[in-house]
Structure formats: C-alpha cells, structure tokens
Design a protein around this motif. Structure first.
Motif, PDB file in Angstrom:
ATOM      1  N   SER A  64      44.377  11.669  27.169  1.00 32.50           N
ATOM      2  CA  SER A  64      46.063  12.297  27.432  1.00 32.50           C
ATOM      3  C   SER A  64      46.741  11.176  26.025  1.00 32.50           C
ATOM      4  CB  SER A  64      46.191  11.276  29.288  1.00 32.50           C
ATOM      5  OG  SER A  64      45.492  10.059  28.567  1.00 32.50           O
ATOM      6  N   CYS A  65      45.932   9.975  25.694  1.00 30.69           N
ATOM      7  CA  CYS A  65      46.271   9.520  24.510  1.00 30.69           C
ATOM      8  C   CYS A  65      46.697  11.047  23.136  1.00 30.69           C
ATOM      9  CB  CYS A  65      46.119   8.321  23.964  1.00 30.69           C
ATOM     10  SG  CYS A  65      45.603   7.103  25.184  1.00 30.69           S
ATOM     11  N   CYS A  66      46.084  11.880  23.324  1.00 30.28           N
ATOM     12  CA  CYS A  66      46.615  12.558  22.160  1.00 30.28           C
ATOM     13  C   CYS A  66      47.752  12.873  21.952  1.00 30.28           C
ATOM     14  CB  CYS A  66      45.563  13.891  21.886  1.00 30.28           C
ATOM     15  SG  CYS A  66      43.523  12.747  21.722  1.00 30.28           S
ATOM     16  N   HIS A  67      48.457  13.258  22.615  1.00 27.35           N
ATOM     17  CA  HIS A  67      49.792  14.151  23.119  1.00 27.35           C
ATOM     18  C   HIS A  67      50.187  12.776  22.479  1.00 27.35           C
ATOM     19  CE1 HIS A  67      53.317  15.784  24.189  1.00 27.35           C
ATOM     20  NE2 HIS A  67      53.512  14.481  24.866  1.00 27.35           N
ATOM     21  N   ASP A  68      49.893  11.670  23.152  1.00 28.35           N
ATOM     22  CA  ASP A  68      51.196  10.565  22.502  1.00 28.35           C
ATOM     23  C   ASP A  68      50.651  10.861  20.680  1.00 28.35           C
ATOM     24  OD1 ASP A  68      52.073   9.673  24.489  1.00 28.35           O
ATOM     25  OD2 ASP A  68      51.479   7.457  24.316  1.00 28.35           O
ATOM     26  N   LEU A  69      49.560  10.743  20.109  1.00 27.51           N
ATOM     27  CA  LEU A  69      49.439  10.690  18.780  1.00 27.51           C
ATOM     28  C   LEU A  69      50.028  11.659  17.953  1.00 27.51           C
ATOM     29  CD1 LEU A  69      47.316   9.548  16.570  1.00 27.51           C
ATOM     30  CD2 LEU A  69      45.733  10.580  17.290  1.00 27.51           C
ATOM     31  N   VAL A  70      49.856  13.381  18.268  1.00 33.48           N
ATOM     32  CA  VAL A  70      50.548  13.401  17.647  1.00 33.48           C
ATOM     33  C   VAL A  70      51.695  13.475  17.531  1.00 33.48           C
ATOM     34  CG1 VAL A  70      50.289  16.284  17.651  1.00 33.48           C
ATOM     35  CG2 VAL A  70      48.389  15.591  18.316  1.00 33.48           C
ATOM     36  N   GLN A  71      52.134  12.882  18.502  1.00 31.55           N
ATOM     37  CA  GLN A  71      54.053  13.148  19.291  1.00 31.55           C
ATOM     38  C   GLN A  71      53.897  12.377  17.927  1.00 31.55           C
ATOM     39  OE1 GLN A  71      55.533  15.242  20.864  1.00 31.55           O
ATOM     40  NE2 GLN A  71      57.697  14.264  20.223  1.00 31.55           N
ATOM     41  N   ASP A 102      40.649   9.893  10.169  1.00 33.72           N
ATOM     42  CA  ASP A 102      40.915  11.689  10.790  1.00 33.72           C
ATOM     43  C   ASP A 102      40.262  12.717  11.787  1.00 33.72           C
ATOM     44  OD1 ASP A 102      42.607  11.588   8.354  1.00 33.72           O
ATOM     45  OD2 ASP A 102      40.697  11.215   7.015  1.00 33.72           O
ATOM     46  N   ASP A 103      39.285  11.882  12.054  1.00 32.81           N
ATOM     47  CA  ASP A 103      38.266  12.522  13.539  1.00 32.81           C
ATOM     48  C   ASP A 103      38.901  12.255  14.570  1.00 32.81           C
ATOM     49  OD1 ASP A 103      36.201  13.175  11.392  1.00 32.81           O
ATOM     50  OD2 ASP A 103      34.882  11.968  12.279  1.00 32.81           O
ATOM     51  N   VAL A 104      39.718  11.006  14.691  1.00 31.72           N
ATOM     52  CA  VAL A 104      40.419  11.069  15.825  1.00 31.72           C
ATOM     53  C   VAL A 104      42.459  12.051  15.392  1.00 31.72           C
ATOM     54  CG1 VAL A 104      42.248   9.680  17.002  1.00 31.72           C
ATOM     55  CG2 VAL A 104      39.853   8.668  16.017  1.00 31.72           C
ATOM     56  N   TRP A 105      42.841  12.048  14.128  1.00 27.62           N
ATOM     57  CA  TRP A 105      43.252  13.066  13.898  1.00 27.62           C
ATOM     58  C   TRP A 105      43.248  14.641  14.343  1.00 27.62           C
ATOM     59  CZ3 TRP A 105      48.562  12.927  15.081  1.00 27.62           C
ATOM     60  CH2 TRP A 105      49.348  13.757  14.050  1.00 27.62           C
ATOM     61  N   ASN A 106      41.910  15.228  13.885  1.00 26.50           N
ATOM     62  CA  ASN A 106      41.409  16.037  14.211  1.00 26.50           C
ATOM     63  C   ASN A 106      41.730  16.799  15.849  1.00 26.50           C
ATOM     64  OD1 ASN A 106      42.323  17.627  11.491  1.00 26.50           O
ATOM     65  ND2 ASN A 106      40.125  16.060  10.988  1.00 26.50           N
ATOM     66  N   HIS A 107      40.599  15.861  16.327  1.00 22.01           N
ATOM     67  CA  HIS A 107      40.562  16.165  18.117  1.00 22.01           C
ATOM     68  C   HIS A 107      41.626  16.260  18.378  1.00 22.01           C
ATOM     69  CE1 HIS A 107      38.328  15.695  21.522  1.00 22.01           C
ATOM     70  NE2 HIS A 107      38.367  14.596  21.996  1.00 22.01           N
ATOM     71  N   CYS A 108      42.403  15.235  18.139  1.00 22.97           N
ATOM     72  CA  CYS A 108      43.765  15.112  18.621  1.00 22.97           C
ATOM     73  C   CYS A 108      44.833  16.494  18.517  1.00 22.97           C
ATOM     74  CB  CYS A 108      44.679  14.189  18.941  1.00 22.97           C
ATOM     75  SG  CYS A 108      43.839  12.847  19.444  1.00 22.97           S
ATOM     76  N   VAL A 109      44.806  16.793  17.463  1.00 25.87           N
ATOM     77  CA  VAL A 109      45.207  18.055  16.823  1.00 25.87           C
ATOM     78  C   VAL A 109      44.996  19.496  18.212  1.00 25.87           C
ATOM     79  CG1 VAL A 109      46.168  20.389  15.176  1.00 25.87           C
ATOM     80  CG2 VAL A 109      46.635  17.619  15.844  1.00 25.87           C
ATOM     81  N   SER A 110      43.293  19.435  17.998  1.00 25.01           N
ATOM     82  CA  SER A 110      42.822  20.718  18.737  1.00 25.01           C
ATOM     83  C   SER A 110      43.099  20.830  20.600  1.00 25.01           C
ATOM     84  CB  SER A 110      41.476  20.525  18.413  1.00 25.01           C
ATOM     85  OG  SER A 110      40.451  19.459  18.821  1.00 25.01           O
ATOM     86  N   ILE A 111      42.914  19.368  20.412  1.00 25.54           N
ATOM     87  CA  ILE A 111      43.079  19.349  22.464  1.00 25.54           C
ATOM     88  C   ILE A 111      44.786  19.756  22.601  1.00 25.54           C
ATOM     89  CG2 ILE A 111      43.667  17.935  23.944  1.00 25.54           C
ATOM     90  CD1 ILE A 111      41.315  16.003  22.869  1.00 25.54           C
ATOM     91  N   SER A 112      45.520  19.398  21.392  1.00 24.02           N
ATOM     92  CA  SER A 112      46.784  19.271  21.899  1.00 24.02           C
ATOM     93  C   SER A 112      47.174  21.381  21.553  1.00 24.02           C
ATOM     94  CB  SER A 112      48.071  18.873  20.978  1.00 24.02           C
ATOM     95  OG  SER A 112      47.670  17.418  20.663  1.00 24.02           O
ATOM     96  N   LYS A 113      46.965  21.987  20.545  1.00 22.01           N
ATOM     97  CA  LYS A 113      46.861  22.899  20.678  1.00 22.01           C
ATOM     98  C   LYS A 113      46.478  24.461  21.995  1.00 22.01           C
ATOM     99  CE  LYS A 113      47.363  23.500  15.394  1.00 22.01           C
ATOM    100  NZ  LYS A 113      45.572  23.829  14.073  1.00 22.01           N
TER     101      LYS A 113
END
Length: 115
Positions: A64-71, A102-113
């Motif tokens: 659920s933190c991925c949304h915040d990170l991408v935001q 970078d791994d965290v960012w890429n994972h979060c972007v893929s989840i957000s999409k």
C-alpha cells in the motif's frame, strides 16, 4: 508486526541522528532542507519509514506504500535515498542501496500500473 515496527522506529531514529550530526557532502544544506520539505510531505511517515527500512535494512515492502511512493515521484525518491546513502557511516555500500532503491521504485511502479 510489533518487531517490524520497533525495527523501523529504531532505523528512523538512527537515520535522523546521522543526518543531524553529520555534514551534508553531496547535497547542500539548503537543498537538503528543500528535499525534506517538498518530498516528505508527499508520503506518509509510515510509508517513508517502511521504504527506508526496505532499502537500508531487510524489511518487507508494504504494497500500500507503493501508491505513496509513486505519488512522491522518482526524483524525490532518488534524492532522498541518495541523501541518506551518502552518510559517512554508509560509505562503501552506496551501490547496494541505490540498486535496492531502484528495485523498490520499479516494483512500486509495476504495482501502480496494475491497480
């Protein structure tokens, strides 16, 4: 869960102390203040701590933190992690942390999409 919370809290305290007592080397102090004021307001403290613990420890990412990170945005994420990774106590392991960042960012972007 309590164990994760106490580890995250301890890590946060360590990061704050390191940042408070060590001069900034790669980011000027005014720029660092700007990063904190602009970037950290875009992400909840819980998620900021979780992401820090994942990158600098061996925490598990709360999806659920991925949304915040991408935001928050890639520029903020990259700069904040680099700011912490540049602390003298972490020198020599920057590459490891930047890869995890970078791994965290890429994972979060893929989840957000997919959400």
């Amino acid at each position: 869960m309590a164990k994760l919370s106490s580890h995250v809290t301890a890590l946060f305290i360590v990061v704050v102390l390191v940042c408070a007592f060590n001069p900034v080397f790669s980011v000027e102090e005014a720029e660092a203040k700007s990063l904190w004021n602009t970037c950290l307001v875009k992400i909840t403290p819980k998620c900021a701590l979780n992401i820090i613990y994942v990158v600098f420890g061996n925490g598990t990412l709360i999806e659920s933190c991925c949304h915040d990170l991408v935001q928050e945005g890639k520029v903020c994420h990259d700069n904040l992690i680099k700011y912490i990774a540049d602390r003298p106590s972490l020198i020599g392991r920057e590459t490891q942390f930047l890869k995890k960042r970078d791994d965290v960012w890429n994972h979060c972007v893929s989840i957000s999409k997919t959400a």
